[in-house]
Design a protein around this motif. Structure first.
Motif, mmCIF file in Angstrom:
data_model
loop_
_atom_site.group_PDB
_atom_site.id
_atom_site.type_symbol
_atom_site.label_atom_id
_atom_site.label_comp_id
_atom_site.label_asym_id
_atom_site.label_seq_id
_atom_site.Cartn_x
_atom_site.Cartn_y
_atom_site.Cartn_z
ATOM 1 N N GLY A 56 10.606 5.472 0.768
ATOM 2 C CA GLY A 56 9.836 6.103 -0.295
ATOM 3 C C GLY A 56 9.795 7.609 -0.176
ATOM 4 O O GLY A 56 9.933 8.329 -1.178
ATOM 5 N N LEU A 57 9.621 8.114 1.037
ATOM 6 C CA LEU A 57 9.589 9.564 1.238
ATOM 7 C C LEU A 57 10.942 10.204 0.936
ATOM 8 O O LEU A 57 11.011 11.244 0.286
ATOM 9 C CB LEU A 57 9.150 9.890 2.669
ATOM 10 N N VAL A 58 12.008 9.575 1.386
ATOM 11 C CA VAL A 58 13.345 10.098 1.102
ATOM 12 C C VAL A 58 13.607 10.050 -0.396
ATOM 13 O O VAL A 58 14.163 10.986 -0.973
ATOM 14 C CB VAL A 58 14.427 9.320 1.895
ATOM 15 N N GLN A 94 6.971 1.055 8.225
ATOM 16 C CA GLN A 94 7.746 2.260 8.527
ATOM 17 C C GLN A 94 8.980 2.378 7.641
ATOM 18 O O GLN A 94 9.256 3.459 7.120
ATOM 19 C CB GLN A 94 8.137 2.296 10.003
ATOM 20 N N GLN A 95 9.705 1.275 7.460
ATOM 21 C CA GLN A 95 10.928 1.314 6.647
ATOM 22 C C GLN A 95 10.610 1.635 5.176
ATOM 23 O O GLN A 95 11.209 2.558 4.619
ATOM 24 C CB GLN A 95 11.698 -0.013 6.771
ATOM 25 N N PRO A 96 9.677 0.898 4.523
ATOM 26 C CA PRO A 96 9.392 1.244 3.123
ATOM 27 C C PRO A 96 8.808 2.653 2.973
ATOM 28 O O PRO A 96 9.064 3.333 1.981
ATOM 29 C CB PRO A 96 8.388 0.196 2.658
ATOM 30 N N ILE A 122 0.822 -1.215 0.000
ATOM 31 C CA ILE A 122 0.000 0.000 0.000
ATOM 32 C C ILE A 122 0.856 1.265 0.000
ATOM 33 O O ILE A 122 0.387 2.348 -0.352
ATOM 34 C CB ILE A 122 -0.957 -0.010 1.217
ATOM 35 N N VAL A 123 2.113 1.146 0.370
ATOM 36 C CA VAL A 123 2.972 2.316 0.560
ATOM 37 C C VAL A 123 3.208 3.081 -0.741
ATOM 38 O O VAL A 123 2.970 4.282 -0.815
ATOM 39 C CB VAL A 123 4.311 1.925 1.219
#
Length: 105
Positions: free
Chosen positions: A69-71, A63-65, A30-31
């Protein structure tokens, strides 16, 4: 979340957010689609996406993905960096156009 309608994307993100909170578990799949909603030109879609992503951040399994993804969205891609600032005849540097305007040209 691949609808071409901004209203459809907003409603889908809103609904997903409420369904997700009642499920208690989340899939990492979903990320990426949720992150892509942040690229929308519509502020209401961006807002709903940010709310969904904030909710997803509370689940340890994504949290990790989510962070990666945000970075990744913050980093300049090679395609984006290929666009050098234009120089006017007087030597003044113009800022590069936003990517969505470059693609429309």
């Amino acid at each position: 979340l691949s609808s071409t309608s901004s209203e459809g994307q907003r409603i889908a993100a809103h609904t997903l957010r409420h369904i997700q909170s009642s499920m208690g578990v989340v899939s990492a799949s979903i990320v990426e689609p949720s992150l892509q909603l942040l690229r929308s030109l519509h502020v209401d879609v961006q807002h709903e996406a940010s709310e969904l992503l904030q909710d997803l951040a509370s689940y340890e399994e994504v949290q990790q993905p989510l962070l990666v993804g945000l970075v990744g969205m913050l980093k300049t891609s090679e395609e984006d960096s290929a666009t050098k600032p234009a120089t006017e005849p007087e030597g003044k540097i113009q800022a590069p156009l936003p990517i969505n305007i470059q693609q429309s040209g």
